[in-house]
Design an enzyme around this catalytic site. Structure first.
Site, PDB file in Angstrom:
ATOM      1  N   GLN A  55     -20.637 -13.255 -16.171  1.00  0.00           N
ATOM      2  CA  GLN A  55     -19.052 -13.072 -15.955  1.00  0.00           C
ATOM      3  C   GLN A  55     -18.985 -11.713 -15.800  1.00  0.00           C
ATOM      4  OE1 GLN A  55     -17.010 -15.579 -15.642  1.00  0.00           O
ATOM      5  NE2 GLN A  55     -15.294 -14.118 -15.213  1.00  0.00           N
ATOM      6  N   ASP A 104     -23.228 -17.313  -7.746  1.00  0.00           N
ATOM      7  CA  ASP A 104     -21.949 -16.542  -7.424  1.00  0.00           C
ATOM      8  C   ASP A 104     -22.049 -15.990  -5.950  1.00  0.00           C
ATOM      9  OD1 ASP A 104     -19.816 -15.861  -9.098  1.00  0.00           O
ATOM     10  OD2 ASP A 104     -21.056 -14.872 -10.372  1.00  0.00           O
ATOM     11  N   LYS A 116     -15.273 -22.859 -17.426  1.00  0.00           N
ATOM     12  CA  LYS A 116     -16.510 -23.089 -16.509  1.00  0.00           C
ATOM     13  C   LYS A 116     -17.515 -24.068 -17.323  1.00  0.00           C
ATOM     14  CE  LYS A 116     -16.287 -18.896 -13.963  1.00  0.00           C
ATOM     15  NZ  LYS A 116     -16.551 -17.469 -13.954  1.00  0.00           N
TER      16      LYS A 116
END
Ligand code: GUN
Length: 299
Positions: free
Chosen positions: A97, A120, A53
């Site tokens: 995460q 997200d 990422k």
């Protein structure tokens, strides 16, 4: 033999568009897209995802910040960092995460992220927007968003008259996938571990999305001839043929069997996984456009 839907190619196209959009915003408004990724602990798979990422964010010309916190970081400290990132005007997207260590309340952490920076798409606000059909206005979770782009490439944007079956009911994939397919006019069934006669249900699917995390579970004779198959699973399994202790990645779908029946199918690796990161970058630049009062590009 089915068409192979190449995640690397499609993700590359999305990333080029993201980079161009990020450059435009920087040139015209002086705003550099900022993405913060937070990881707690040492899980090797999570570390690898977070590294990718960061790399992609740099390639897109973003300000990319990675916060690596120790496994024993307290929930209060993590919430403090999120508060700081929420208040930081140079950061437009925040991703924590998952999974988090057991002593941290994952739900509390997710809901602490400013919904306007929730790239997200896990906050109640974004889940609610997606669930009420305000898809253009929400941050859509990256894996389902990437899966939809792959489906669109094969079938177009309008899925009227198509039966879709999503196998798996997770908040990250199954449920948002249901909402996206429904918003595109498909007739959608969500199957899970308590579903009766799963093979028969899968055989009704013109679009079959597998997101269960069970290696090679979906066999060729579960697939309707001509179906579009999207394999979200990424499972590491032993590969003694490659040598002692070696492993390989496989999906939830038995690709070799399914490709003989489907019209189009995503491989693992090189399929949906590649799209997830590209869509994260798309969400981050979208957030930067919104914060600058500009109309974001469509991906
Ligand atoms: N862990 C596995 N998939 C995801 C994801 O899409 N977002 C976050 N934050 N963590 C994950």
């Amino acid at each position: 033999m089915a068409e192979r839907i190449d995640g690397a190619v499609l993700a590359g196209e999305v990333l080029e568009e993201v980079k161009a959009a990020a450059d435009r915003l920087k040139d015209q408004k002086g705003v550099q897209t900022g993405l913060a990724v937070v990881i707690v602990g040492e899980d090797p798979a999570s570390q690898a995802y977070v590294r990718s990422k960061g790399l992609r964010a740099n390639e897109c010309g973003f300000k990319s910040v990675t916060h690596k916190l120790a496994e024993d970081t307290s929930e209060a400290d993590l919430l403090g960092l999120i508060d700081d990132l929420n208040a930081d005007d140079t950061i437009h997207g925040i991703l924590v995460q998952l999974p988090l260590p057991g002593h941290i309340d994952e739900g509390k952490v997710i809901q602490a992220i400013d919904p306007d920076k929730d790239v997200d798409g896990f906050s109640f606000i974004n889940v609610g927007k997606l669930g009420t059909g305000q898809v253009g206005d929400a941050f859509v979770p990256c894996t389902p968003a990437g899966s939809m782009l792959m489906i669109e490439r094969v079938l177009g944007k309008d899925l009227s008259g198509k039966n879709a079956v999503v196998v798996g009911r997770s908040n990250i994939v199954g449920k948002p996938m249901f909402n996206l397919l429904l918003a595109a006019n498909a007739t959608v069934t969500v199957a899970h571990s308590r579903t009766a006669d799963l093979p028969a249900l899968c055989r009704t699917a013109d679009i079959l999305v597998a997101a269960v995390g069970r290696p090679l579970m979906i066999k060729g004779d579960w697939v309707k001839p001509g179906a579009v198959v999207i394999d979200v699973g990424i499972n590491r399994v032993p590969a003694p043929e490659k040598g002692e202790g070696k492993t390989r990645l496989v999906g939830d779908v038995d690709y070799e069997e399914a490709e003989k029946v489907a019209s189009a199918i995503t491989p693992v690796p090189g399929g949906v996984g590649k799209m997830t990161i590209a869509m994260l970058m798309a969400n981050a630049v979208t957030s930067a456009y919104r914060s600058a009062g500009e109309q974001p590009p469509r991906f």
